[in-house]
Design a protein around this motif. Structure first.
Motif, short mmCIF file in Angstrom:
data_model
loop_
_atom_site.label_atom_id
_atom_site.label_comp_id
_atom_site.label_asym_id
_atom_site.label_seq_id
_atom_site.Cartn_x
_atom_site.Cartn_y
_atom_site.Cartn_z
N TYR A 165 0.81 -1.22 0.00
CA TYR A 165 0.00 0.00 0.00
C TYR A 165 0.85 1.27 0.00
CZ TYR A 165 -3.13 3.68 1.60
OH TYR A 165 -3.81 4.86 1.71
N HIS A 166 1.67 1.47 1.01
CA HIS A 166 2.43 2.71 1.10
C HIS A 166 3.50 2.81 0.02
CE1 HIS A 166 0.65 3.03 5.24
NE2 HIS A 166 0.48 4.25 4.78
N ARG A 167 4.03 1.67 -0.42
CA ARG A 167 4.98 1.71 -1.53
C ARG A 167 4.29 2.22 -2.80
NH1 ARG A 167 10.00 2.41 -2.55
NH2 ARG A 167 10.44 1.14 -0.72
N MET A 168 3.07 1.77 -3.05
CA MET A 168 2.34 2.23 -4.23
C MET A 168 2.04 3.72 -4.16
SD MET A 168 -0.25 -0.92 -5.22
CE MET A 168 -1.07 -0.97 -3.61
N ILE A 169 1.64 4.19 -2.97
CA ILE A 169 1.37 5.62 -2.81
C ILE A 169 2.65 6.42 -3.02
CG2 ILE A 169 0.62 7.41 -1.21
CD1 ILE A 169 -1.64 5.60 -2.11
N TRP A 170 3.74 5.96 -2.40
CA TRP A 170 5.04 6.64 -2.53
C TRP A 170 5.47 6.72 -3.99
CZ3 TRP A 170 8.75 9.45 -0.22
CH2 TRP A 170 10.05 9.42 -0.77
#
Length: 315
Positions: free
Chosen positions: A136-141
């Motif tokens: 999740y946060h990797r995709m947002i980043w």
């Protein structure tokens, strides 16, 4: 006089170009287990779509096929890109951290033996699914870095009953230095922060600003090994910085917060509603902008939640 006129026309051209630039990237990700819900989400998104760029992450071939159909349906109304998530990331089978930018992901535990496969399957039966949590946060980043602009993350069960852009733009005009604008609720995820703040930030509708302070939060906290959910990771990370919230403790008002150096707006719980009691009525002005019913954990049988959404006249 000629120079003055030329300067004026050039200024108009720059202003017009800025007005045409998207304010943020809309980002949604799903897999085939949630296709009925995703199709319902798209129906509402298409009805109330903003001109902002739409990025869709799909996690298996069936989901990607549906996403490509959305791009055809939108034509030129909304600029859109489809990204096959499973072709873009690889996770370490033990730590579940991203280890390389490309490669398949389904081989996680094949080398770990049958027992490991069974254990992984059991973990996969819960929602949010393990792959999604760890990415999740990797995709947002990555979307923040690729687009170099704000990213509005959207759950496929957070339905746009009304266009949300005007409200978000008003907050950005009032607080141009805000780092995070998120829906909020009293759900127990995590429970201790509901008791401490009176609410938690919900990642089902959340605008990540392209600011230095928020990128530092990603670097220091959000790209690390996750909590049981990406929502818990975000809320705990902010709490560790120490959050002071202004505004009245009611469900109908936004709350402005300072979490360390970060400026955060928690949207009112009537703007993005987690209620399961409403029945959609297009003539009722009290309908929320975002309907995101808190109907409990979602198993791999994503269609189970659809029954309740149909009863609420949402899908």
């Amino acid at each position: 006089m000629l120079m003055s006129s030329s300067w004026f026309l050039a200024s108009l051209a720059v202003t017009a170009a800025r007005q045409l630039e998207p304010d943020w990237t809309n980002f949604v990700v799903f897999d085939s287990h949630y296709l009925p819900m995703a199709k319902c989400w798209f129906k509402w998104f298409r009805r109330n779509a903003s001109p902002n760029f739409l990025k869709v992450g799909c996690m298996d071939p069936d989901a990607c096929a549906v996403a490509q159909g959305w791009r055809r349906d939108l034509h030129d109304a909304v600029e859109m890109a489809v990204s096959d998530v499973m072709e873009s990331y690889d996770l370490d089978p033990v730590t579940a951290k991203v280890v390389q930018p490309h490669g398949a992901i389904e081989h996680w535990s094949r080398s770990q033996g049958q027992a490991s496969e069974v254990q992984l399957l059991r973990r996969e039966e819960k929602f949010p699914r393990r792959k999604y949590i760890h990415l999740y946060h990797r995709m947002i980043w990555d979307t923040l870095q690729q687009r170099q602009q704000d990213v509005l993350h959207l759950d496929v069960d957070a339905l746009w009953l009304k266009p949300p852009d005007h409200r978000l733009k008003a907050i950005l005009e009032a607080h141009p230095d805000v780092d995070l604008i998120a829906s909020s609720s009293r759900e127990s995820n995590p429970k201790e922060l509901v008791e401490k703040w009176g609410f938690v930030l919900n990642v089902g509708f959340i605008l990540y600003r392209y600011t230095e302070k928020l990128q530092l939060l990603f670097d220091e906290e959000l790209l690390s090994a996750p909590e049981p959910s990406c929502q818990q990771l975000l809320n705990y990370a902010l709490d560790r910085k120490g959050c002071d919230w202004s505004g009245n403790d009611t469900t109908s008002t936004d709350r402005l917060g300072r979490c360390g150096e970060l400026k955060v707006v928690a949207l009112s719980q009537t703007f993005a509603s987690r209620s399961v009691d409403l029945s959609y009525d297009p003539h009722n002005p009290s309908m929320p902008t975002i309907a995101h019913p808190d109907s409990g954990l979602l198993s791999l049988e994503g269609i189970k939640r659809m029954r309740q959404f149909r009863d609420m006249n949402l899908c």
